[in-house]
Design an enzyme around this catalytic site. Structure first.
Site, mmCIF file in Angstrom:
data_model
loop_
_atom_site.group_PDB
_atom_site.id
_atom_site.type_symbol
_atom_site.label_atom_id
_atom_site.label_comp_id
_atom_site.label_asym_id
_atom_site.label_seq_id
_atom_site.Cartn_x
_atom_site.Cartn_y
_atom_site.Cartn_z
ATOM 1 N N GLY A 1 0.755 -1.158 0.070
ATOM 2 C CA GLY A 1 0.059 0.009 -0.038
ATOM 3 C C GLY A 1 0.994 1.139 0.124
ATOM 4 O O GLY A 1 0.301 2.338 0.651
ATOM 5 N N ASN B 1 1.649 3.088 -2.776
ATOM 6 C CA ASN B 1 0.871 3.968 -3.426
ATOM 7 C C ASN B 1 -0.566 4.656 -2.814
ATOM 8 O O ASN B 1 -0.876 5.473 -2.818
ATOM 9 C CB ASN B 1 0.400 3.186 -4.881
ATOM 10 N N ASN C 1 -5.577 2.650 -12.844
ATOM 11 C CA ASN C 1 -4.664 1.574 -12.375
ATOM 12 C C ASN C 1 -3.090 2.330 -12.520
ATOM 13 O O ASN C 1 -3.001 2.997 -13.348
ATOM 14 C CB ASN C 1 -4.621 0.271 -13.395
ATOM 15 N N HIS D 1 0.677 1.224 -13.256
ATOM 16 C CA HIS D 1 1.626 -0.038 -13.873
ATOM 17 C C HIS D 1 2.872 0.348 -13.723
ATOM 18 O O HIS D 1 3.072 1.643 -14.285
ATOM 19 C CB HIS D 1 1.200 -0.313 -15.186
ATOM 20 N N ASP E 1 -3.909 -4.046 -19.026
ATOM 21 C CA ASP E 1 -3.133 -2.697 -19.294
ATOM 22 C C ASP E 1 -3.166 -2.237 -20.596
ATOM 23 O O ASP E 1 -2.491 -1.338 -21.116
ATOM 24 C CB ASP E 1 -1.684 -2.869 -19.204
ATOM 25 N N GLU F 1 5.624 6.357 -9.580
ATOM 26 C CA GLU F 1 4.658 5.842 -9.237
ATOM 27 C C GLU F 1 3.741 6.804 -8.144
ATOM 28 O O GLU F 1 2.643 7.263 -8.191
ATOM 29 C CB GLU F 1 4.511 4.596 -8.601
HETATM 30 C C1 GAR Z 1 3.164 -1.149 -7.570
HETATM 31 O O1 GAR Z 1 4.684 -1.115 -7.789
HETATM 32 C C2 GAR Z 1 2.294 -1.189 -8.626
HETATM 33 O O2 GAR Z 1 2.907 -0.349 -9.901
HETATM 34 C C3 GAR Z 1 2.352 -2.560 -9.017
HETATM 35 O O3 GAR Z 1 2.297 -3.301 -7.640
HETATM 36 C C4 GAR Z 1 3.022 -2.491 -6.685
HETATM 37 C C5 GAR Z 1 2.156 -2.003 -5.374
HETATM 38 O O4 GAR Z 1 3.022 -1.578 -4.544
HETATM 39 N N1 GAR Z 1 1.280 -3.107 -9.888
HETATM 40 C C6 GAR Z 1 1.273 -3.744 -10.688
HETATM 41 O O5 GAR Z 1 1.937 -4.403 -11.097
HETATM 42 C C7 GAR Z 1 -0.136 -3.916 -11.336
HETATM 43 N N2 GAR Z 1 0.111 -4.559 -12.693
HETATM 44 P P1 GAR Z 1 2.081 -0.762 -3.181
HETATM 45 O O6 GAR Z 1 1.064 -2.040 -2.561
HETATM 46 O O7 GAR Z 1 3.256 -0.717 -2.346
HETATM 47 O O8 GAR Z 1 1.512 0.476 -3.910
#
Ligand code: GAR
Length: 208
Positions: free
Chosen positions: A12, A14, A108, A110, A151, A181
């Site tokens: 989490g 993000n 989303n 990515h 995507d 991100e």
């Molecule tokens: C992030 O790097 C996000 O971009 C990726 O998962 C991670 C989650 O981190 N998402 C994907 O790969 C979706 N295809 P977080 O839980 O610390 O935000």
């Protein structure tokens, strides 16, 4: 006020970047109504609770089949009368019914520059492993609307990040998060909340 629901699966960071941007005023006109995780152990749920945001777990493991899980997820989201659903590290394949119902209202993040290093099987650390295997010099992150493909929806914001020769997947993942991100996800939400994002002919036009 843009009513946002955030779907998560893991750490989490993000989600935290969105919460921090709300607190600092970088995102305006927005409230997070709920955080939903498919994984009961996701630290993202703790982050939500620590910030007095409703935190809910809906796990496929608690349902006899996928269609019952899908129904429960849609029902829960509908309860909050949301304007935007944010996938912030959400590893669940969303049901088509949800995507149709919330057309151009699901975004989303990515961890690569779409259309490179994306599609089925490209998620999390694995994306950075592939980037390093190929030896590209620039990668980054993309925020996009979610359509029925993997995507493939309209791209809202992208930000490039340098790849260094000695990077490990973990080191590169951290740089992509810090330099891309955690910046572009709050930016995209703020643009949407302030009416700046339009989808025309499958492409995003940003006003101003
Ligand atoms: C992030 O790097 C996000 O971009 C990726 O998962 C991670 C989650 O981190 N998402 C994907 O790969 C979706 N295809 P977080 O839980 O610390 O935000």
């Amino acid at each position: 006020m843009l009513r946002v629901g955030v779907l998560v699966s893991g750490g989490g960071t993000n989600l935290q970047a969105i919460i921090d941007a709300l607190n600092s005023g970088k995102i305006t006109n927005t409230s997070i109504e709920v955080v939903i995780s498919n994984n009961k152990n996701a630290y993202a749920l703790e982050r939500a609770k620590n910030n007095n945001i409703e935190a809910v777990c809906i796990s496929p493991k608690d349902f006899d089949d996928r269609s019952l899980f899908n129904k429960a997820l849609i029902k829960k989201l509908d309860e909050y009368n949301l304007d935007l659903i944010v996938l912030a590290g959400c590893m669940v394949v969303l049901p088509a019914e949800l995507i149709q119902k919330y057309r151009n209202k699901i975004i989303n993040i990515h961890p690569a520059l779409i259309p490179s290093f994306c599609g089925k099987g490209y998620y999390g650390l694995h994306v950075h492993e592939k980037v390093l295997e190929r030896g590209v010099k620039l990668t980054g992150a993309t925020v996009h609307f979610v359509d029925e493909g993997t995507d493939t929806g309209p791209i809202i914001i992208q930000k490039a990040v340098e790849v260094l020769y000695d990077d490990t997947p973990e080191v590169l993942q951290k740089r992509v998060m810090e330099q891309a991100e955690w910046i572009i996800m709050p930016e995209a939400i703020n643009l949407i909340a302030n009416g700046k994002v339009k989808v025309e002919d499958g492409k995003v036009r940003i006003a101003g």
